[in-house]
Scaffold this motif. Sequence first.
Motif, PDB file in Angstrom:
ATOM      1  N   UNK A   1       0.790  -1.231   0.000  1.00 60.66           N
ATOM      2  CA  UNK A   1       0.000   0.000   0.000  1.00 60.66           C
ATOM      3  C   UNK A   1       0.824   1.284   0.000  1.00 60.66           C
ATOM      4  N   UNK A   2       2.131   1.199   0.076  1.00 63.96           N
ATOM      5  CA  UNK A   2       3.055   2.340   0.037  1.00 63.96           C
ATOM      6  C   UNK A   2       3.050   3.216   1.283  1.00 63.96           C
ATOM      7  N   UNK A   3       2.452   2.755   2.373  1.00 65.32           N
ATOM      8  CA  UNK A   3       2.584   3.477   3.641  1.00 65.32           C
ATOM      9  C   UNK A   3       3.962   3.187   4.220  1.00 65.32           C
ATOM     10  N   UNK A   4       4.338   3.921   5.270  1.00 63.35           N
ATOM     11  CA  UNK A   4       5.627   3.689   5.910  1.00 63.35           C
ATOM     12  C   UNK A   4       5.651   2.284   6.492  1.00 63.35           C
ATOM     13  N   UNK A   5       6.695   1.528   6.193  1.00 57.18           N
ATOM     14  CA  UNK A   5       6.817   0.139   6.640  1.00 57.18           C
ATOM     15  C   UNK A   5       7.181   0.074   8.119  1.00 57.18           C
ATOM     16  N   UNK A   6       6.643  -0.936   8.792  1.00 57.39           N
ATOM     17  CA  UNK A   6       6.941  -1.152  10.210  1.00 57.39           C
ATOM     18  C   UNK A   6       7.613  -2.495  10.445  1.00 57.39           C
ATOM     19  N   UNK A   7       7.586  -3.379   9.449  1.00 59.88           N
ATOM     20  CA  UNK A   7       8.113  -4.729   9.618  1.00 59.88           C
ATOM     21  C   UNK A   7       8.818  -5.213   8.358  1.00 59.88           C
ATOM     22  N   UNK A   8       9.959  -5.881   8.553  1.00 60.86           N
ATOM     23  CA  UNK A   8      10.629  -6.591   7.474  1.00 60.86           C
ATOM     24  C   UNK A   8      10.152  -8.034   7.541  1.00 60.86           C
ATOM     25  N   UNK A   9       9.681  -8.572   6.441  1.00 57.85           N
ATOM     26  CA  UNK A   9       9.272  -9.974   6.371  1.00 57.85           C
ATOM     27  C   UNK A   9      10.287 -10.723   5.523  1.00 57.85           C
ATOM     28  N   UNK A  10      10.761 -11.846   6.036  1.00 58.98           N
ATOM     29  CA  UNK A  10      11.758 -12.650   5.337  1.00 58.98           C
ATOM     30  C   UNK A  10      11.096 -13.905   4.771  1.00 58.98           C
ATOM     31  N   UNK A  11      11.319 -14.148   3.491  1.00 52.72           N
ATOM     32  CA  UNK A  11      10.760 -15.297   2.794  1.00 52.72           C
ATOM     33  C   UNK A  11      11.896 -16.152   2.276  1.00 52.72           C
ATOM     34  N   UNK A  12      11.736 -17.467   2.329  1.00 49.85           N
ATOM     35  CA  UNK A  12      12.735 -18.369   1.761  1.00 49.85           C
ATOM     36  C   UNK A  12      12.363 -18.681   0.319  1.00 49.85           C
ATOM     37  N   UNK A  13      13.318 -18.457  -0.570  1.00 47.54           N
ATOM     38  CA  UNK A  13      13.163 -18.827  -1.969  1.00 47.54           C
ATOM     39  C   UNK A  13      14.114 -19.977  -2.253  1.00 47.54           C
ATOM     40  N   UNK A  14      14.298 -20.278  -3.500  1.00 48.41           N
ATOM     41  CA  UNK A  14      15.225 -21.351  -3.863  1.00 48.41           C
ATOM     42  C   UNK A  14      16.650 -20.816  -3.827  1.00 48.41           C
ATOM     43  N   UNK A  15      17.341 -21.049  -2.713  1.00 51.10           N
ATOM     44  CA  UNK A  15      18.718 -20.615  -2.557  1.00 51.10           C
ATOM     45  C   UNK A  15      18.893 -19.164  -2.154  1.00 51.10           C
TER      46      UNK A  15
END
Length: 57
Positions: free
Chosen positions: A24-38
């Motif tokens: 939504x382009x508001x100021x971010x409050x959290x970093x979310x980490x996702x696992x991809x392939x490598x």
Amino acid sequence: MVKPFKTVPVEVNTKKTPGYCVVCSRVATTHALFKGEGVVILQRYCDGCLPKADYKY
């Protein structure tokens, strides 16, 4: 749909501009980490968009 495996609060820093939510382009409050392939993908979310955070690859 891939859910984040870890979330980290965004650190407030007066020397940098804040990051913005990828949904939504508001100021971010959290970093979310996702696992991809490598790789680990970091995306920023606000509190409103974090519950529906997903990454499609």
